[in-house]
Write a protein that holds these residues in place. Sequence first.
Motif, PDB file in Angstrom:
ATOM      1  N   UNK A  14      12.161   8.291  11.647  1.00 18.65           N
ATOM      2  CA  UNK A  14      12.591   7.745  10.351  1.00 18.65           C
ATOM      3  C   UNK A  14      11.928   6.397  10.093  1.00 18.65           C
ATOM      4  N   UNK A  15      10.623   6.295  10.429  1.00 16.68           N
ATOM      5  CA  UNK A  15       9.921   5.029  10.286  1.00 16.68           C
ATOM      6  C   UNK A  15       8.781   5.162   9.290  1.00 16.68           C
ATOM      7  N   UNK A  16       8.723   4.192   8.346  1.00 18.98           N
ATOM      8  CA  UNK A  16       7.629   4.119   7.387  1.00 18.98           C
ATOM      9  C   UNK A  16       6.722   2.958   7.766  1.00 18.98           C
ATOM     10  N   UNK A  17       5.415   3.162   7.589  1.00 17.27           N
ATOM     11  CA  UNK A  17       4.433   2.148   7.929  1.00 17.27           C
ATOM     12  C   UNK A  17       3.445   2.070   6.771  1.00 17.27           C
ATOM     13  N   UNK A  18       3.376   0.879   6.091  1.00 17.16           N
ATOM     14  CA  UNK A  18       2.470   0.692   4.961  1.00 17.16           C
ATOM     15  C   UNK A  18       1.528  -0.458   5.272  1.00 17.16           C
ATOM     16  N   UNK A  19       0.265  -0.309   4.845  1.00 22.28           N
ATOM     17  CA  UNK A  19      -0.735  -1.341   5.090  1.00 22.28           C
ATOM     18  C   UNK A  19      -1.627  -1.487   3.867  1.00 22.28           C
ATOM     19  N   UNK A  20      -2.250  -2.663   3.784  1.00 22.45           N
ATOM     20  CA  UNK A  20      -3.251  -2.884   2.751  1.00 22.45           C
ATOM     21  C   UNK A  20      -2.670  -3.134   1.373  1.00 22.45           C
TER      22      UNK A  20
END
Length: 754
Positions: free
Chosen positions: A91-97
């Motif tokens: 249940x983990x979201x990872x956003x970059x940039x």
Amino acid sequence: MPPFPRLLLPLCLAAASLEACAADAALPLMATALLSPPATAASPLSGPTHLEADRLQGQEGREFLAEGKVIMHNSRERLEADWLHYDEPSDEAHAKGGVVFTQDRSRVEGSELKLKLTERLGAMQDVRFDMVSDDGQNAHGTAKTLTFAGQDRYQLDQASYTTCAPNDPDWQLKTDDLKLDYVSSIGSARQVRVEFMDTPILYSPWMDFALDDKRKSGFLTPAYGASSERGLELVVPWYWNIAPNRDATITPRVMTKRGVQLGGEFRYLEPTYSGDLSAELLVDDRVANRDRWRGFWRHQQSFTDRWSGGLEFDKVSDDSYFADLSNLVSQTSRVNLPRQVNLAYQAGWWRAAGLFQRFQTLQDPAAPIVEPYHRVPQLTLTASRDGLLTQDSHLDFASEYVYFDHQAGSRVQGGRLYAYPSMSMPFQTPYSTVTPKLGLHLTRYSLDGATRTLPDSVATSAPAAGYTDASRALPIFSLDSSLVMERDWAFMGHDLIQTLEPRAFYVYIPYRDQSRIPVFDSGVSDLSLDQLFTENQFTGVDRVNDANQLTLALTSRFLDRETGAERLQVTVGQRYYFTDQRVTLVPGAVPRGGNSTDLIAIVAGQLTPKLRLSSSVQFNTDNGELAKANFGGSWRDGPGRVFNADYRYTQDSINQIDLSFQWPLKPRWYGVGRLNYSLEDARLVEGLAGFEYNAGCWSLRGVMQQLATTSNTSSSAFFLQLELRGLTKLGPNPLDVLKRSISGYAKSDEFNSQ
């Protein structure tokens, strides 16, 4: 994606905590029946969440990956990023940039975001935010890391906040560590500092504060100042939020000339009662060489829907307490401090009340006054009812019993019983009104035998045979009539309505000898347009004038036909006497001469959108002399552009000019000032001069004031205040002085943020 509830408020709240989270004595208390429940965690949004991207891939039930112009949004929030990965098992979201989060009018940017959605655990890096408050104020800030610590719990590291332009802010609030718990509505911060022009001006190693609109215990912003009477001053208030319906403020005050004063105020509020209690103590005043103190208590109580009561107690240690220790006109001009208890019963069309009242009278040695009578007690019964005899009839009834006690024992004392029933019956048409009225004024005096030969409140001595018990019955008849006529009128391209409103008021009261009746609380009314249309020229009930008189007045108004605004009003009025005056306030005083009063003339109106005039004249037609005059006007060319001018004249008494203004001097600079000068005494009553500089996100105000505190003494004060907009105010507050002294004054940041 979960919402980010109130994420951008924390730094504002941390800043406000420098003022004890907006806890000051003006904040309203909350009655027990209206207490708010504890704060609860924000509930998740209902409705769908949409996802857009240039490329989407993943496996159902495990993960998905979005790349290129990723946009995820729901009904309230929007998240943008260059790359987004979601792992469903963890249940983990990872956003970059270029991570950008927007909600309402707030925007948060960061380089990277990791977040467990359900548990709300994760962090956002290199945070920058912009927000717009409800009043349209822009704020900006940064944080090295924004940590999500659970449901509605956050932590910001190396955070800053400002309402200035973000590139080169004039001031910033900075903190090393900021923790926010919206579940318990408590926040805390470490190493909090405020920098102005790159110079630290405020610092706190640690603080905690409320995250909602509830009050919070803590220190309020210190205030400082300087005055000729007290020297340099420093005030450091501490606020104690005892309960939503209880609070207290403890106020130490250091004065370099006089010493340390300790003050405190306690307030309480319940559904049926409320009040405030305060005290001040200055031990060993170094100028006066004595202890100085004040005690105050005000209480209001509702016993039932009909019964109510209250008390007020105000006492100071000496006559010059306010003159020495205050620079407020509302206090330095106080003379009689009440100590009273009242009780009232309201029964619809009639009302009964009781009052027990004493005073502390503050004397100015250069201008001593006669101490007023104490009312121990005063009992009143009043009534007002329509349609009692006929449909259009109106009954009024006023009655009172008072025992007048003079604490010094140098004046006549005794009881007075008074009743005045009256009946009026107006006859009205769309253009006229005629109102006959008939009343009976009844009075009974019962005096203390030992004081009958002492003077009353206005005479220097009693009559030769002394005052006596007396009964007085006076019928009073009046007839009031008025007429309203109007016509259309065009003047210089403006369509106006001109009215013509004549009015006649006749009064008849027979003569009764009142020379041996004492005057407890009466006086001669100042002549005015309103007083011309009253039955009795004396205030109170100790004297009732004999009257066979007619008042004539004529008013003409010029109204804007489109808006209804009154552009100009012109009124003239005069009272005519058909018999000579026999009743005077003081026995043996010279009765009025002539068969008419002075002529009253009033000219007032909004002549143009910018210019308003208000003038009145009282002219003695017998000797051709000006008895009283007031010429005034104001020019208002928008907020921050106001000029007021008044001239006041009363024959052998007042001769004053009063000028005040607020005006822009150059971009961002405003000048303020007031000159109230007595030509009669050749003395400055109040002088004020200052400036205000508005840089948009901060303002600086400097004001110097000189104020006459007694008949021959004055006090000078200096105010210098720095306001960091959206954060706090530092220094003594001149705003109350400016608003009172300059009619139409407005803070520059309320109408101009540039």
